[in-house]
Design a protein around this motif. Structure first.
Motif, PDB file in Angstrom:
ATOM      1  N   ALA A 175      12.547  12.290  24.117  1.00 47.87           N
ATOM      2  CA  ALA A 175      11.278  11.643  23.783  1.00 47.87           C
ATOM      3  C   ALA A 175      11.266  11.298  22.296  1.00 47.87           C
ATOM      4  O   ALA A 175      11.958  11.933  21.490  1.00 47.87           O
ATOM      5  CB  ALA A 175      10.092  12.546  24.126  1.00 47.87           C
ATOM      6  N   LEU A 176      10.487  10.279  21.946  1.00 49.37           N
ATOM      7  CA  LEU A 176      10.410   9.822  20.561  1.00 49.37           C
ATOM      8  C   LEU A 176       8.952   9.605  20.191  1.00 49.37           C
ATOM      9  O   LEU A 176       8.205   8.942  20.916  1.00 49.37           O
ATOM     10  CB  LEU A 176      11.186   8.519  20.375  1.00 49.37           C
ATOM     11  CG  LEU A 176      11.060   7.825  19.015  1.00 49.37           C
ATOM     12  CD1 LEU A 176      11.716   8.666  17.933  1.00 49.37           C
ATOM     13  CD2 LEU A 176      11.681   6.429  19.047  1.00 49.37           C
ATOM     14  N   ILE A 177       8.530  10.182  19.069  1.00 46.92           N
ATOM     15  CA  ILE A 177       7.198   9.921  18.528  1.00 46.92           C
ATOM     16  C   ILE A 177       7.355   9.587  17.052  1.00 46.92           C
ATOM     17  O   ILE A 177       8.341   9.957  16.411  1.00 46.92           O
ATOM     18  CB  ILE A 177       6.236  11.112  18.707  1.00 46.92           C
ATOM     19  CG1 ILE A 177       6.764  12.347  17.956  1.00 46.92           C
ATOM     20  CG2 ILE A 177       6.022  11.430  20.169  1.00 46.92           C
ATOM     21  CD1 ILE A 177       5.789  13.491  17.958  1.00 46.92           C
ATOM     22  N   ARG A 178       6.365   8.880  16.501  1.00 51.42           N
ATOM     23  CA  ARG A 178       6.393   8.478  15.098  1.00 51.42           C
ATOM     24  C   ARG A 178       5.316   9.227  14.322  1.00 51.42           C
ATOM     25  O   ARG A 178       4.209   9.401  14.819  1.00 51.42           O
ATOM     26  CB  ARG A 178       6.221   6.961  14.967  1.00 51.42           C
ATOM     27  CG  ARG A 178       7.442   6.199  15.470  1.00 51.42           C
ATOM     28  CD  ARG A 178       7.237   4.702  15.477  1.00 51.42           C
ATOM     29  NE  ARG A 178       8.469   4.003  15.839  1.00 51.42           N
ATOM     30  CZ  ARG A 178       8.882   3.817  17.083  1.00 51.42           C
ATOM     31  NH1 ARG A 178       8.150   4.273  18.092  1.00 51.42           N
ATOM     32  NH2 ARG A 178      10.011   3.187  17.333  1.00 51.42           N
ATOM     33  N   LEU A 179       5.681   9.631  13.125  1.00 52.23           N
ATOM     34  CA  LEU A 179       4.787  10.424  12.287  1.00 52.23           C
ATOM     35  C   LEU A 179       4.633   9.758  10.931  1.00 52.23           C
ATOM     36  O   LEU A 179       5.630   9.500  10.250  1.00 52.23           O
ATOM     37  CB  LEU A 179       5.339  11.846  12.125  1.00 52.23           C
ATOM     38  CG  LEU A 179       4.556  12.786  11.210  1.00 52.23           C
ATOM     39  CD1 LEU A 179       3.163  13.041  11.778  1.00 52.23           C
ATOM     40  CD2 LEU A 179       5.306  14.102  11.025  1.00 52.23           C
ATOM     41  N   ASP A 180       3.392   9.477  10.534  1.00 45.66           N
ATOM     42  CA  ASP A 180       3.099   8.909   9.220  1.00 45.66           C
ATOM     43  C   ASP A 180       2.840  10.037   8.231  1.00 45.66           C
ATOM     44  O   ASP A 180       2.003  10.924   8.494  1.00 45.66           O
ATOM     45  CB  ASP A 180       1.867   7.993   9.288  1.00 45.66           C
ATOM     46  CG  ASP A 180       2.098   6.768  10.160  1.00 45.66           C
ATOM     47  OD1 ASP A 180       3.247   6.301  10.222  1.00 45.66           O
ATOM     48  OD2 ASP A 180       1.133   6.295  10.793  1.00 45.66           O
ATOM     49  N   ILE A 181       3.558  10.018   7.109  1.00 39.41           N
ATOM     50  CA  ILE A 181       3.366  11.029   6.071  1.00 39.41           C
ATOM     51  C   ILE A 181       3.290  10.347   4.712  1.00 39.41           C
ATOM     52  O   ILE A 181       3.678   9.185   4.551  1.00 39.41           O
ATOM     53  CB  ILE A 181       4.497  12.077   6.067  1.00 39.41           C
ATOM     54  CG1 ILE A 181       5.849  11.410   5.777  1.00 39.41           C
ATOM     55  CG2 ILE A 181       4.543  12.838   7.383  1.00 39.41           C
ATOM     56  CD1 ILE A 181       7.001  12.409   5.665  1.00 39.41           C
ATOM     57  N   GLU A 182       2.790  11.076   3.731  1.00 42.53           N
ATOM     58  CA  GLU A 182       2.686  10.563   2.366  1.00 42.53           C
ATOM     59  C   GLU A 182       4.029  10.695   1.647  1.00 42.53           C
ATOM     60  O   GLU A 182       4.909  11.451   2.065  1.00 42.53           O
ATOM     61  CB  GLU A 182       1.602  11.318   1.595  1.00 42.53           C
ATOM     62  CG  GLU A 182       0.210  11.232   2.200  1.00 42.53           C
ATOM     63  CD  GLU A 182      -0.308   9.799   2.227  1.00 42.53           C
ATOM     64  OE1 GLU A 182       0.032   9.025   1.317  1.00 42.53           O
ATOM     65  OE2 GLU A 182      -1.053   9.461   3.162  1.00 42.53           O
ATOM     66  N   LEU A 183       4.157   9.949   0.547  1.00 45.53           N
ATOM     67  CA  LEU A 183       5.411   9.956  -0.212  1.00 45.53           C
ATOM     68  C   LEU A 183       5.725  11.347  -0.740  1.00 45.53           C
ATOM     69  O   LEU A 183       6.888  11.787  -0.689  1.00 45.53           O
ATOM     70  CB  LEU A 183       5.326   8.953  -1.364  1.00 45.53           C
ATOM     71  CG  LEU A 183       6.563   8.858  -2.269  1.00 45.53           C
ATOM     72  CD1 LEU A 183       7.807   8.496  -1.466  1.00 45.53           C
ATOM     73  CD2 LEU A 183       6.339   7.834  -3.381  1.00 45.53           C
ATOM     74  N   ARG A 186       2.903   3.847   1.816  1.00 49.12           N
ATOM     75  CA  ARG A 186       3.089   3.256   0.489  1.00 49.12           C
ATOM     76  C   ARG A 186       2.263   4.006  -0.552  1.00 49.12           C
ATOM     77  O   ARG A 186       1.107   4.357  -0.299  1.00 49.12           O
ATOM     78  CB  ARG A 186       2.662   1.788   0.547  1.00 49.12           C
ATOM     79  CG  ARG A 186       3.116   0.968  -0.631  1.00 49.12           C
ATOM     80  CD  ARG A 186       2.852  -0.495  -0.360  1.00 49.12           C
ATOM     81  NE  ARG A 186       3.365  -1.352  -1.406  1.00 49.12           N
ATOM     82  CZ  ARG A 186       3.346  -2.672  -1.367  1.00 49.12           C
ATOM     83  NH1 ARG A 186       2.831  -3.275  -0.295  1.00 49.12           N
ATOM     84  NH2 ARG A 186       3.840  -3.376  -2.349  1.00 49.12           N
ATOM     85  N   HIS A 187       2.862   4.255  -1.718  1.00 51.17           N
ATOM     86  CA  HIS A 187       2.177   4.979  -2.795  1.00 51.17           C
ATOM     87  C   HIS A 187       1.603   3.984  -3.795  1.00 51.17           C
ATOM     88  O   HIS A 187       2.207   2.939  -4.060  1.00 51.17           O
ATOM     89  CB  HIS A 187       3.141   5.937  -3.496  1.00 51.17           C
ATOM     90  CG  HIS A 187       2.481   6.995  -4.301  1.00 51.17           C
ATOM     91  ND1 HIS A 187       2.062   6.794  -5.599  1.00 51.17           N
ATOM     92  CD2 HIS A 187       2.158   8.279  -3.997  1.00 51.17           C
ATOM     93  CE1 HIS A 187       1.531   7.905  -6.066  1.00 51.17           C
ATOM     94  NE2 HIS A 187       1.563   8.827  -5.115  1.00 51.17           N
ATOM     95  N   GLU A 188       0.452   4.324  -4.336  1.00 50.75           N
ATOM     96  CA  GLU A 188      -0.204   3.394  -5.260  1.00 50.75           C
ATOM     97  C   GLU A 188       0.440   3.370  -6.637  1.00 50.75           C
ATOM     98  O   GLU A 188       0.234   2.415  -7.402  1.00 50.75           O
ATOM     99  CB  GLU A 188      -1.683   3.763  -5.406  1.00 50.75           C
ATOM    100  CG  GLU A 188      -1.927   5.140  -5.965  1.00 50.75           C
ATOM    101  CD  GLU A 188      -3.399   5.488  -6.085  1.00 50.75           C
ATOM    102  OE1 GLU A 188      -3.705   6.550  -6.654  1.00 50.75           O
ATOM    103  OE2 GLU A 188      -4.236   4.694  -5.617  1.00 50.75           O
ATOM    104  N   THR A 189       1.228   4.363  -6.973  1.00 55.19           N
ATOM    105  CA  THR A 189       1.845   4.425  -8.310  1.00 55.19           C
ATOM    106  C   THR A 189       3.358   4.327  -8.265  1.00 55.19           C
ATOM    107  O   THR A 189       3.963   3.556  -9.017  1.00 55.19           O
ATOM    108  CB  THR A 189       1.447   5.732  -9.018  1.00 55.19           C
ATOM    109  OG1 THR A 189       0.024   5.790  -9.135  1.00 55.19           O
ATOM    110  CG2 THR A 189       2.076   5.798 -10.416  1.00 55.19           C
ATOM    111  N   PHE A 190       3.975   5.090  -7.372  1.00 60.29           N
ATOM    112  CA  PHE A 190       5.430   5.209  -7.364  1.00 60.29           C
ATOM    113  C   PHE A 190       6.042   4.384  -6.229  1.00 60.29           C
ATOM    114  O   PHE A 190       5.503   4.298  -5.133  1.00 60.29           O
ATOM    115  CB  PHE A 190       5.857   6.670  -7.211  1.00 60.29           C
ATOM    116  CG  PHE A 190       5.389   7.547  -8.339  1.00 60.29           C
ATOM    117  CD1 PHE A 190       6.045   7.538  -9.561  1.00 60.29           C
ATOM    118  CD2 PHE A 190       4.293   8.380  -8.184  1.00 60.29           C
ATOM    119  CE1 PHE A 190       5.617   8.335 -10.609  1.00 60.29           C
ATOM    120  CE2 PHE A 190       3.860   9.195  -9.216  1.00 60.29           C
ATOM    121  CZ  PHE A 190       4.516   9.169 -10.437  1.00 60.29           C
TER     122      PHE A 190
END
Length: 384
Positions: free
Chosen positions: A113-121, A252-256
């Protein structure tokens, strides 16, 4: 004629040696390969010999001096087409047994099985632990994967008698060619679940939502997949679960901005700071972590006097940790901002500075980078 002599094997040859000899001769004399009538007759003899020696009862009858076909089979009849295919391709046919025959197993491994995970930088850079809710097939709690209702068991299929396959006989110039096909009554399983479990419908598994804890290692990036062994779909019949893959997507990061293991950012400073120099305290990527050490949350950026716009400063070991160790750099690009709104006092001060630096009527400097537009005009006027 003696089948042992036809196949060229000893009288104590085992099944593997007999099959190997037959395959070799079948490839040599098969009509599709050798259209010679003599070869066709030879193929029939070889097939007849193999039919005797591949059947323990017929072989025993021949060894005793009796008629191996006394049971009513004629020469060349009852011959399996699967053996011909084995002779040419050397593989097993369809089915669950090692020789390509037999019922299909009800218990099989499940799919991945495959799932996608959104994380911060910052989470991708330094690692994080997440809880995931996944919908997958799990073992049925009612029948525990058996698929049958409580107190019942699968029954032997009456059509194939548990073999999972049925024979289809077709006449040809070779005699009767017998092919094996999966039994339609039991779908090749050899057994039939007459009274299936009401919860799973006989499949031995049901779909369920569950919570998993996944540890994301430091240094992952968009597209990285974290494998959770045996956390995927449970297989039919309550078979072993497949693996679960968590695919990372870094926000996407606002600074880096990340380039490999390096981090890039741009710092805008006023013209006066660029001219005079200064020291600035700026936040690091660690500052985004909830439990960040204050000492790691900022870094000192030294602006040297006379710094030009576009200057880069590289801070080692301030980037993203690598999956295999080490850490990238933080690349800071300096952008010098020219003031656009000046009051009269500020404008007068700048004029005084221009006079002091003899820059009231500055001369522009063109940097040579090959022959530009002016160089081509000059050569044209000079006749070059």
């Amino acid at each position: 004629m003696d089948p042992y002599e036809l196949l060229g094997v000893d009288r104590d040859a085992d099944d593997a040696a007999i099959k190997k000899a037959y395959r070799k001769l079948a490839r040599q004399y098969h009509p599709d390969v050798n259209p010679d009538p003599v070869a066709q007759e030879k193929f029939k003899e070889v097939s007849h010999a193999y039919e005797i020696l591949s059947d323990p009862q017929k072989r025993a009858a021949f060894d005793r001096g009796g008629d191996p076909f006394a049971g009513g089979f004629g020469a060349g009849q009852g011959f399996s087409f699967t053996d011909i295919m084995d002779a040419f391709f050397g593989g097993a046919g369809q089915g669950g047994a090692a020789n390509g025959r037999g019922p299909r197993p009800r218990v099989r491994r499940g799919q991945d099985a495959l799932i996608r995970l959104d994380i911060e930088l910052a989470e991708a850079a330094f690692g994080v632990t997440h809880e995931l809710k996944v919908d997958t097939a799990v073992v049925c709690d009612t029948c525990h994967g058996a698929g049958a209702a409580a107190g019942t068991q699968p029954k032997i299929c009456e059509t194939c008698r548990g073999a999972g396959e049925v024979a289809h006989v077709q006449r040809s110039f070779l005699g009767e060619i017998r092919t094996l096909r999966p039994c339609a009554a039991c779908r090749g399983f050899g057994t039939i679940i007459a009274d299936p479990c009401r919860d799973c419908g006989g499949d031995g598994r049901v779909r369920s939502r569950r919570t998993l804890t996944v540890k994301i290692p430091a240094g992952v990036d968009t597209g990285t997949r974290v494998q959770l062994a045996e956390q995927g779909e449970v297989g039919p019949g309550g078979g072993p679960a497949g693996d679960l893959y968590v695919e990372i997507n870094v926000a996407r990061h606002e600074t880096f901005t990340r380039h490999g293991n390096d981090l890039h950012c741009t710092v805008t400073i006023p013209m006066t700071a660029a001219a005079l120099g200064t020291t600035m305290s700026l936040p690091t990527l660690e500052a985004d972590l909830p439990d960040a050490d204050p000492e790691d949350s900022t870094f000192e950026l030294e602006i040297k006097p006379g710094t030009q716009s576009g200057t880069e400063q590289v801070l080692r070991e301030r980037g993203v940790p690598g999956l295999r160790g080490g850490r990238g750099s933080l690349v800071v690009t300096i952008h010098v901002e020219t003031p656009t709104r000046l009051d009269s006092a500020q404008e007068e001060l700048l004029r005084q500075l221009a006079v002091a630096r003899d820059e009231e009527q500055p001369e522009g400097h063109l940097r040579a980078s090959g022959k530009g537009v002016f160089g081509r005009f000059r050569d044209a006027f000079n006749g070059r």
